[in-house]
Design an enzyme around this catalytic site. Structure first.
Site, PDB file in Angstrom:
ATOM      1  N   GLY A  11       7.999  11.875   0.610  1.00 32.18           N
ATOM      2  CA  GLY A  11       8.980  10.949   0.047  1.00 32.18           C
ATOM      3  C   GLY A  11       8.523   9.509   0.165  1.00 32.18           C
ATOM      4  CG  ASP A  12      10.547   6.899   1.502  1.00 31.35           C
ATOM      5  OD1 ASP A  12      11.498   6.938   0.696  1.00 31.35           O
ATOM      6  OD2 ASP A  12      10.690   7.089   2.725  1.00 31.35           O
ATOM      7  CE  LYS A  15      10.514  10.253  -4.837  1.00 33.40           C
ATOM      8  NZ  LYS A  15      10.007   9.809  -3.528  1.00 33.40           N
ATOM      9  N   GLY A  16      10.424   5.303  -7.462  1.00 31.94           N
ATOM     10  CA  GLY A  16      11.326   4.368  -8.140  1.00 31.94           C
ATOM     11  C   GLY A  16      10.560   3.368  -8.970  1.00 31.94           C
ATOM     12  CG  HIS A  40      14.251   6.776  -5.959  1.00 29.13           C
ATOM     13  ND1 HIS A  40      14.329   7.714  -6.957  1.00 29.13           N
ATOM     14  CD2 HIS A  40      13.950   7.464  -4.827  1.00 29.13           C
ATOM     15  CE1 HIS A  40      14.091   8.912  -6.443  1.00 29.13           C
ATOM     16  NE2 HIS A  40      13.868   8.785  -5.149  1.00 29.13           N
ATOM     17  CB  THR A 126      19.256  10.299   4.985  1.00 28.66           C
ATOM     18  OG1 THR A 126      19.972  11.337   4.297  1.00 28.66           O
ATOM     19  CG2 THR A 126      17.790  10.330   4.577  1.00 28.66           C
ATOM     20  CB  THR A 297      18.178   6.041   2.464  1.00 26.82           C
ATOM     21  OG1 THR A 297      17.746   6.194   1.112  1.00 26.82           O
ATOM     22  CG2 THR A 297      19.545   6.679   2.628  1.00 26.82           C
ATOM     23  CB  THR A 298      18.059   5.557   7.333  1.00 24.85           C
ATOM     24  OG1 THR A 298      16.624   5.683   7.328  1.00 24.85           O
ATOM     25  CG2 THR A 298      18.669   6.787   6.714  1.00 24.85           C
ATOM     26  NE  ARG A 300      15.770   7.646   9.332  1.00 27.17           N
ATOM     27  CZ  ARG A 300      15.716   8.951   9.112  1.00 27.17           C
ATOM     28  NH1 ARG A 300      15.648   9.796  10.123  1.00 27.17           N
ATOM     29  NH2 ARG A 300      15.708   9.421   7.875  1.00 27.17           N
ATOM     30  CB  SER A 404       1.404   1.071  -7.954  1.00 25.13           C
ATOM     31  OG  SER A 404       2.370   0.092  -7.664  1.00 25.13           O
ATOM     32  N   GLY A 406       1.442  -3.545  -6.389  1.00 25.39           N
ATOM     33  CA  GLY A 406       2.520  -4.439  -5.968  1.00 25.39           C
ATOM     34  C   GLY A 406       3.846  -3.823  -6.350  1.00 25.39           C
TER      35      GLY A 406
HETATM   36  P1  GDP Z   1      10.552   6.088  -3.523  1.00 20.59           P
HETATM   37  O1  GDP Z   1      11.610   6.668  -2.660  1.00 20.59           O
HETATM   38  O2  GDP Z   1       9.447   7.053  -3.786  1.00 20.59           O
HETATM   39  O3  GDP Z   1      11.089   5.494  -4.785  1.00 20.59           O
HETATM   40  O4  GDP Z   1       9.905   4.888  -2.688  1.00 20.59           O
HETATM   41  P2  GDP Z   1      10.718   3.771  -1.860  1.00 20.59           P
HETATM   42  O5  GDP Z   1      11.375   2.857  -2.804  1.00 20.59           O
HETATM   43  O6  GDP Z   1      11.545   4.407  -0.817  1.00 20.59           O
HETATM   44  O7  GDP Z   1       9.526   3.075  -1.076  1.00 20.59           O
HETATM   45  C1  GDP Z   1       8.480   2.442  -1.739  1.00 20.59           C
HETATM   46  C2  GDP Z   1       8.464   0.974  -1.297  1.00 20.59           C
HETATM   47  O8  GDP Z   1       7.232   0.395  -1.660  1.00 20.59           O
HETATM   48  C3  GDP Z   1       9.507   0.110  -1.983  1.00 20.59           C
HETATM   49  O9  GDP Z   1       9.878  -0.918  -1.107  1.00 20.59           O
HETATM   50  C4  GDP Z   1       8.784  -0.458  -3.202  1.00 20.59           C
HETATM   51  O10 GDP Z   1       9.310  -1.699  -3.640  1.00 20.59           O
HETATM   52  C5  GDP Z   1       7.410  -0.641  -2.617  1.00 20.59           C
HETATM   53  N1  GDP Z   1       6.297  -0.472  -3.577  1.00 20.59           N
HETATM   54  C6  GDP Z   1       6.173   0.420  -4.583  1.00 20.59           C
HETATM   55  N2  GDP Z   1       4.944   0.333  -5.128  1.00 20.59           N
HETATM   56  C7  GDP Z   1       4.287  -0.644  -4.461  1.00 20.59           C
HETATM   57  C8  GDP Z   1       2.962  -1.166  -4.519  1.00 20.59           C
HETATM   58  O11 GDP Z   1       2.128  -0.752  -5.310  1.00 20.59           O
HETATM   59  N3  GDP Z   1       2.642  -2.144  -3.628  1.00 20.59           N
HETATM   60  C9  GDP Z   1       3.534  -2.622  -2.704  1.00 20.59           C
HETATM   61  N4  GDP Z   1       3.133  -3.570  -1.877  1.00 20.59           N
HETATM   62  N5  GDP Z   1       4.780  -2.142  -2.610  1.00 20.59           N
HETATM   63  C10 GDP Z   1       5.146  -1.157  -3.471  1.00 20.59           C
HETATM   64  P1  IMO Z   2      13.149   9.414  -1.504  1.00 16.65           P
HETATM   65  O1  IMO Z   2      13.709  10.007  -2.778  1.00 16.65           O
HETATM   66  C1  IMO Z   2      11.855  10.044   2.596  1.00 16.65           C
HETATM   67  C2  IMO Z   2      13.925  13.190   4.855  1.00 16.65           C
HETATM   68  C3  IMO Z   2      14.755  12.730   6.036  1.00 16.65           C
HETATM   69  C4  IMO Z   2      14.619  13.938   6.934  1.00 16.65           C
HETATM   70  C5  IMO Z   2      14.654  15.100   5.951  1.00 16.65           C
HETATM   71  C6  IMO Z   2      16.036  15.723   5.776  1.00 16.65           C
HETATM   72  O2  IMO Z   2      13.524   8.012  -1.262  1.00 16.65           O
HETATM   73  O3  IMO Z   2      11.680   9.676  -1.421  1.00 16.65           O
HETATM   74  P2  IMO Z   2      18.227  14.922   4.501  1.00 16.65           P
HETATM   75  O4  IMO Z   2      19.068  13.708   4.679  1.00 16.65           O
HETATM   76  O5  IMO Z   2      17.640  15.072   3.138  1.00 16.65           O
HETATM   77  O6  IMO Z   2      18.902  16.181   4.961  1.00 16.65           O
HETATM   78  O7  IMO Z   2      16.993  14.713   5.528  1.00 16.65           O
HETATM   79  O8  IMO Z   2      14.221  14.563   4.713  1.00 16.65           O
HETATM   80  N1  IMO Z   2      14.255  12.522   3.574  1.00 16.65           N
HETATM   81  C7  IMO Z   2      13.503  11.585   2.999  1.00 16.65           C
HETATM   82  N2  IMO Z   2      12.382  10.955   3.442  1.00 16.65           N
HETATM   83  N3  IMO Z   2      12.356   9.762   1.377  1.00 16.65           N
HETATM   84  C8  IMO Z   2      13.445  10.406   0.906  1.00 16.65           C
HETATM   85  O9  IMO Z   2      13.887  10.264  -0.352  1.00 16.65           O
HETATM   86  C9  IMO Z   2      14.104  11.325   1.756  1.00 16.65           C
HETATM   87  N4  IMO Z   2      15.206  12.093   1.623  1.00 16.65           N
HETATM   88  C10 IMO Z   2      15.279  12.828   2.738  1.00 16.65           C
HETATM   89  O10 IMO Z   2      14.230  11.563   6.611  1.00 16.65           O
HETATM   90  O11 IMO Z   2      13.346  13.938   7.526  1.00 16.65           O
HETATM   91 MG    MG Z   3      12.603   6.242  -0.894  1.00 20.04          MG
END
Ligand code: GDP
Ligand code: IMO
Ligand code: MG
Length: 415
Positions: A11-12, A15-16, A40, A126, A297-298, A300, A404, A406
Site C-alpha cells: 500500500g501507499d 496510487k492516488g 490516496h 487503520t 489515513t492514520t 503512523r 514519478s 514528485g
Molecule cells: P497511495 O495510498 O498509494 O495513494 O499513496 P499515499 O498517498 O498513501 O502515499 C504516497 C505519498 O507520496 C503521498 O504523500 C504522495 O503525495 C507522495 N508522492 C506520490 N508520488 C510521489 C513522488 O514521485 N515523489 C514524492 N516525493 N512524493 C510522491
Molecule cells: P492505501 O490504499 C497502507 C494496512 C493496515 C494494516 C492492515 C489491515 O492508502 O494504499 P485494515 O484497516 O485494512 O483492516 O488494516 O492493512 N492498510 C494499509 N496500509 N495503505 C493502505 O491503503 C492500507 N489500508 C490498510 O495498516 O496493516
Molecule cells: Mg495510502
C-alpha cells in the site's frame, strides 16, 4: 480503454498520484474494494487532498467517480470528505456515485476494530472498522447502502445486530453497550442525503462500457495486503489484486484490458507483519524523513527499507502486470549508495508463508546524488539513476513505463 491500477507492495505506493495523473483520459474512475482504510494523496494545485472513500480521479474535469459494490462505505467519512472536496469543486457531488450494493461501515464496526487493536489480537489496522464490516458481509448480517431506503428492514436488522454486538462488547470486551435508536436516526439522515447519488453500479458500468466509455479501476491497499495472497494474517479484509475488479463492480472479467502496477522506488509498510527488507537503521530513518513516510489515513510512521524485487515480481504475477509506474524516485537523490534486494539467500522466490524468515540478498550501486524532481525526460537522468532503473527492470522482469519524481500531477517521466 479499461485500465486497472494496483499497488504492488504494502500500500501507499502512490496510487492516488498515478490515478489523478492518468484519469484525464477516462470517463469513469471506479473503486472496486476496500474502504476508508485507503489514503490516496493527490496534489491539486497548492493543496494536498487525501481521498479515503471517494475515487481520486474526480478532480479531473468530466470524470465520474464510482464507489463499487466490493467496497465498504462509511457515510460519516464520506460526507466530511465531500465537504472538503466542495471547496475545490462546489458541484463535486454531481461527479460521484455510490453502489447500492456496498456494505455500510457502522459505528460498532469501528468500535470493535479499535477494541481489538488494543488487545493481543491487534495486527496494526487503520481502526476504520474495515475488518468487522467485511466480517458482517460474509456472515450475511451486514447492512448495505441500498438497505438505507427500506426503513423497516434497516431498523430491524440494526436492532438485531446491535443486540448481538452489545453481547460481545459487554461479555468479551467489557465495553459499554450501544444504543440503536441514535444510530438509526443518524443513518436515516445519511439516507436522505445519499439518495440522489446511489446507483446500481453493475448496470451503470456495463451500460457505460457498451457505449464505449473508458474506465480506470482504482485499486486500494497493495497486493501484499491481499486477504489471500498477502502476508496473512497481517493483511486487509478484501482482495486487492486485479482479479477483484470484476466482482467488485459487477463486470465480466474480460473488460479489464490492462493492469498497471504501482511500486515505490523503495519499500514501505504501515502496521505489523513481515517485511524482509525493512531497515531500522539510518537508511530506513532517512527514507521516512525525506519521503515523508507517515500514513495518509492514520499518521503512523511507515516502516521503510530498500526496494524488494522479489515481492514486486510476486505481486506482478498475481495481477497480470507487465508494466509499472515507479514512484518517489526523487526521494533517493541524496543517498551515497543505493541497494535493491534481488532475491533471497534462503528461498528461490517470495513466499508469504516464510516471509518472516526470508534473508534478502542485495546488489549495491552508487547513488545519483542529484535533484531529479524537475526532470521530465529519461535522457536527462544521471547515469547512476538509469542504472538503478535497469536493475529494477532486470530483477523484476517488468517494464518501467512511468517514473514519478514528485507529488505534483505532472512530475512524471514517461518512457
Ligand atoms: P497511495 O495510498 O498509494 O495513494 O499513496 P499515499 O498517498 O498513501 O502515499 C504516497 C505519498 O507520496 C503521498 O504523500 C504522495 O503525495 C507522495 N508522492 C506520490 N508520488 C510521489 C513522488 O514521485 N515523489 C514524492 N516525493 N512524493 C510522491
Ligand atoms: P492505501 O490504499 C497502507 C494496512 C493496515 C494494516 C492492515 C489491515 O492508502 O494504499 P485494515 O484497516 O485494512 O483492516 O488494516 O492493512 N492498510 C494499509 N496500509 N495503505 C493502505 O491503503 C492500507 N489500508 C490498510 O495498516 O496493516
Ligand atoms: Mg495510502
Amino acid at each position: 480503454m479499461k485500465l486497472a491500477v494496483v499497488g504492488l507492495q504494502w500500500g501507499d505506493e502512490g496510487k492516488g498520484k498515478v490515478v489523478d495523473y492518468l484519469a484525464k483520459d477516462f470517463d469513469i474512475d471506479a473503486r472496486f474494494q476496500g474502504g476508508t482504510n485507503a489514503g490516496h494523496t493527490v496534489r491539486h494545485e497548492d493543496r494536498e487532498v487525501i481521498f479515503h472513500q471517494v475515487p481520486c480521479g474526480v478532480l479531473n474535469k468530466g470524470v465520474i467517480g464510482v464507489v463499487g459494490a466490493g467496497c465498504v462505505f462509511d457515510p460519516a467519512i464520506f460526507f466530511s470528505e465531500l465537504s472538503n472536496l466542495k471547496k475545490i469543486n462546489p458541484k463535486i457531488e454531481e461527479c460521484i456515485k455510490i453502489s447500492k450494493y456496498c456494505h455500510l461501515i457502522m459505528p460498532y464496526h469501528i468500535l470493535i476494530d479499535k477494541i481489538r487493536e488494543e488487545s493481543k489480537q491487534g495486527i496494526g489496522t487503520t481502526k476504520k472498522g474495515i475488518g468487522p464490516a467485511y466480517e458482517d458481509k460474509y456472515a450475511r448480517v451486514g447492512l448495505r447502502v441500498g438497505d438505507l431506503f427500506n426503513q423497516e428492514f434497516f431498523k430491524e436488522r440494526l436492532r438485531a445486530n446491535i443486540s448481538r454486538k452489545n453481547l460481545m462488547l459487554m461479555e468479551i470486551y467489557h465495553a459499554e453497550p450501544l444504543s440503536d435508536s441514535e444510530i438509526f436516526d443518524k443513518y436515516m439522515d445519511y439516507a436522505k442525503k445519499l439518495k440522489p447519488i446511489v446507483i446500481n453500479d453493475a448496470a451503470y458500468l456495463n451500460d457505460a462500457l457498451t457505449k464505449g466509455k473508458n474506465i480506470i479501476f482504482e485499486g486500494a491497499q497493495g497486493t501484499l495486503l491481499d486477504i489471500d495472497f498477502g502476508t496473512y494474517p497481517y493483511v486487509t479484509s478484501s482482495h486487492t489484486v486485479s482479479g477483484s475488479v470484476g466482482v467488485g463492480l459487477g463486470l465480466p472479467p474480460f473488460y479489464v484490458e490492462q493492469v498497471l502496477g504501482v511500486a515505490k522506488a523503495y519499500t514501505t509498510r504501515v502496521g505489523f507483519g513481515p517485511f524482509p527488507t525493512e531497515s531500522t537503521e539510518e537508511f530506513g530513518k532517512s527514507l521516512r524523513e525525506i519521503g515523508k513516510e507517515y500514513g495518509a489515513t492514520t499518521g503512523r510512521p511507515r516502516r521503510c527499507g530498500p526496494f524488494d524485487a522479489a515481492i514486486v515480481k510476486y505481486a506482478a504475477q498475481l495481477n497480470g502486470v507487465k508494466e509499472i509506474v515507479l514512484t518517489k524516485f526523487d526521494v533517493l537523490s541524496s543517498f551515497d549508495k543505493l541497494k535493491i534486494a534481488v532475491g533471497y539467500t534462503n528461498a528461490p522466490a517470495f513466499d508469504p508463508f516464510i516471509a518472516d524468515r526470508l534473508e534478502p540478498s542485495y546488489e549495491e550501486i552508487p547513488g545519483f546524488k542529484k535533484d531529479i524532481s524537475k526532470i521530465r525526460d529519461y535522457d536527462a537522468l544521471p547515469d547512476e539513476a538509469k542504472e538503478y532503473l535497469k536493475l529494477i527492470e532486470h530483477y523484476t522482469g517488468l517494464k518501467i513505463k512511468y517514473i514519478s519524481v514528485g507529488p505534483e500531477r505532472n512530475a512524471v517521466i514517461r518512457l
